[in-house]
Design an enzyme around this catalytic site. Structure first.
Site, short mmCIF file in Angstrom:
data_model
loop_
_atom_site.label_atom_id
_atom_site.label_comp_id
_atom_site.label_asym_id
_atom_site.label_seq_id
_atom_site.Cartn_x
_atom_site.Cartn_y
_atom_site.Cartn_z
N ARG A 139 3.08 7.49 -1.89
CA ARG A 139 4.15 7.74 -0.92
C ARG A 139 5.39 6.94 -1.31
NH1 ARG A 139 0.43 4.19 2.01
NH2 ARG A 139 1.49 2.25 2.62
N SER A 140 6.49 7.29 -0.68
CA SER A 140 7.74 6.57 -0.87
C SER A 140 8.10 5.87 0.45
CB SER A 140 8.84 7.54 -1.31
OG SER A 140 10.03 6.86 -1.65
N GLY A 248 8.44 4.20 7.11
CA GLY A 248 8.88 2.84 7.43
C GLY A 248 8.65 2.49 8.89
N ASP A 250 6.01 2.39 10.89
CA ASP A 250 4.58 2.39 11.11
C ASP A 250 4.20 1.28 12.09
OD1 ASP A 250 5.62 0.91 8.91
OD2 ASP A 250 3.69 0.82 7.90
N GLU A 462 11.08 -10.77 11.06
CA GLU A 462 11.11 -9.37 10.64
C GLU A 462 11.70 -8.47 11.72
OE1 GLU A 462 7.84 -6.01 9.19
OE2 GLU A 462 7.29 -7.50 10.69
N GLU A 478 -0.06 -3.53 13.87
CA GLU A 478 -1.35 -3.85 13.27
C GLU A 478 -1.36 -5.18 12.51
OE1 GLU A 478 -2.16 -0.48 10.81
OE2 GLU A 478 -0.64 -0.98 9.32
#
Length: 500
Positions: A139-140, A248, A250, A462, A478
């Site tokens: 994937r990208s 991105g 997720d 983040e 997660e």
């Protein structure tokens, strides 16, 4: 077995300086004058964030090249800047905001090295992987390489960067092909029967993600009764999880059929507004680069591709009632015999699909503004900014990701640095007077909150909890909250440079 992260070693970027020349010039002048105490605090904060690049600089250990089969790391040719904490290697879309921050820090050579690493991966596998590990090759991530190329070119000057465009152009065309061919691209009919091509996230993976094997397996057992990838329902769930990771985001309620539960994830059945906005931006950037390098035919081809995508987004994803773009949900397909059936994008590449708009409110609904979809139409841009202000996403210390509290990290109450930056910059560039006022206000809100949190706990995070006026780090999802942090640093530095 070697400890995690030992395949990369910390390095010192040769273009790093304790205080670069012309660093945050307006803040420096205000702080030096002694008339603005706040400017001094902000300058000290900016320098502290600048200093974090030294903690995040990495280069591949010689042990990796000596025994490639023993390592999951892709051997990159140059030093890089990593996000930080558990994210020990290069990640694709993080790199855009890292580059923006490096340019503020005067570290153009390091930014160029980072781009060269992304070029190397693109040359090797035909796309830029999610990250620099072999298990990310399926994937990208959001396609922002062309935006990085343009940012470095414009920051460094045309005379020295024409070779950058000459190197980048054929690679960007290759990346564009990756995103605009089936199964990522689908044919979609509008209400008048006109057929358009738009793209989606689609990972070539039907097993638990190696980096999240336990979490994916447990979810599959809970949802399908088995974790075996030989079970079609479990394999499809794994595919949707991997496709969600490609986004991105997720994970987020954006991808859930019921709007709240990870087990109902259906990423590949969604045509994302932000992804197609980024592809429009990529097409415009390729046309721009081709023009500057004297390739008129390629420039014309990609200007036409951008115009076609804009028309498709205007007809299929634009909601004029709420004044925002929305994700499209694949709702039906037209068969060759004229009949229709429920479609999820897994059928033949010649199928023509139809869309229903996702009614949810998400920061992604406004990202196409940053990608330039309102360029030349300031009135529309101003309306989009007003819609954003009225959406409910504007929170105490930033812009929330969605309105929905699901426990997932790309939902309320988290605010993510890249979303703040795109929405602020998009409003400023394309939203007229109301956009300039909104951008200045939100830039100040975000930077001041980041500084308060940094002064309190010594970290750049983040993501942040924007429901708190004083700010705090975000949670959910997660994995535990992460510090470092590459894109957070880049966003703050660019906002300090632009708005202070």
């Amino acid at each position: 077995m070697d400890p995690a992260g030992s395949d990369l070693i910390q390095c010192q970027a040769p273009d790093w300086q304790p205080k670069p020349p012309d660093f945050l010039p307006r803040l420096t002048a205000a702080a030096d004058s002694g008339s603005d105490a706040a400017a001094k605090d902000l300058l000290q904060f900016g320098l502290a964030v600048h200093n974090l690049w030294g903690l995040l600089c990495r280069q591949v250990s010689p042990n990796v090249s000596a025994a490639l089969q023993q390592h999951s790391l892709l051997p990159l040719p140059n030093r890089t800047i990593v996000p930080g904490d558990r994210f020990r290697e290069t990640y694709y879309w993080d790199s855009y905001w890292i580059v923006r921050g490096l340019l503020v820090s005067g570290m153009n050579d390091t930014a160029a090295s980072l781009l060269d690493n992304l070029f190397a991966m693109l040359e090797r596998v035909g796309h830029v992987p999610n990250g620099a590990r072999v298990y990310y090759l399926n994937r990208s991530q959001p396609p922002l390489l062309s935006a990085m190329v343009r940012a470095l070119y414009e920051a460094s000057g045309a005379a020295t960067q024409l070779p950058l465009l000459q190197r980048a152009l054929p690679l960007l065309v290759t990346e564009h092909q990756y995103w605009t061919r089936p199964p990522k691209a689908l044919n979609i009919s509008d209400a008048n029967g006109n057929v358009h091509s738009l793209s989606r996230y689609w990972a070539d993976w039907y097993q638990p993600r190696p980096e999240s094997y336990r979490e994916d397996s447990e979810l599959a057992r809970n949802v399908t009764g088995t974790s075996s990838p030989t079970n079609s329902a479990a394999a499809q769930l794994y595919h949707e999880l991997s496709s969600g990771a490609e986004s991105g985001w997720d994970y987020s309620s954006r991808w859930f059929a019921d709007g709240k539960t990870l087990g109902t994830i259906r990423t590949s059945q969604i045509i994302p507004a932000d992804l197609n906005g980024w592809l429009y931006q990529m097409e415009r950037n390729i046309a721009w680069a081709a023009n500057l390098t004297g390739d008129g035919a390629t420039s014309d081809r990609f200007n036409k591709a951008a115009a076609a995508r804009k028309e498709a987004m205007d007809r299929l994803l634009w909601d004029n009632t709420t004044v925002m773009w929305r994700d499209g949900i694949l709702s039906s397909l037209t068969n060759s015999n004229g009949t229709t059936s429920q479609g999820n994008g897994t059928d033949g590449t010649n199928q023509v699909y139809m869309l229903a708009l996702n009614p949810g409110i998400s920061a992604s609904n406004f990202i196409p503004l940053w990608a330039g979809l309102s360029e030349g139409d300031e009135a529309q841009g101003a309306r989009v900014v007003q819609s954003l202000q009225d959406s409910g996403l504007i929170s105490a210390s930033g812009i929330a990701t969605t309105l929905y509290r699901t426990g997932q990290q790309w939902d309320y109450p988290n605010g993510w640095p890249p979303l703040q930056h795109m929405l602020i910059e998009g409003a400023s560039q394309y939203g007229g007077d109301i956009g300039h006022l909104f951008a200045a206000k939100m830039a100040r809100t975000w930077v001041m909150m980041n500084m308060r949190v940094f002064n309190r706990d010594g970290h750049m995070h983040e993501k942040y909890d924007v429901s708190q006026a004083e700010g705090g780090y975000g949670g959910g999802g997660e994995y535990a909250p992460q510090i470092g942090f590459g894109w957070s640093n880049g966003v703050v530095l660019d906002l300090l440079n632009t708005y202070f």
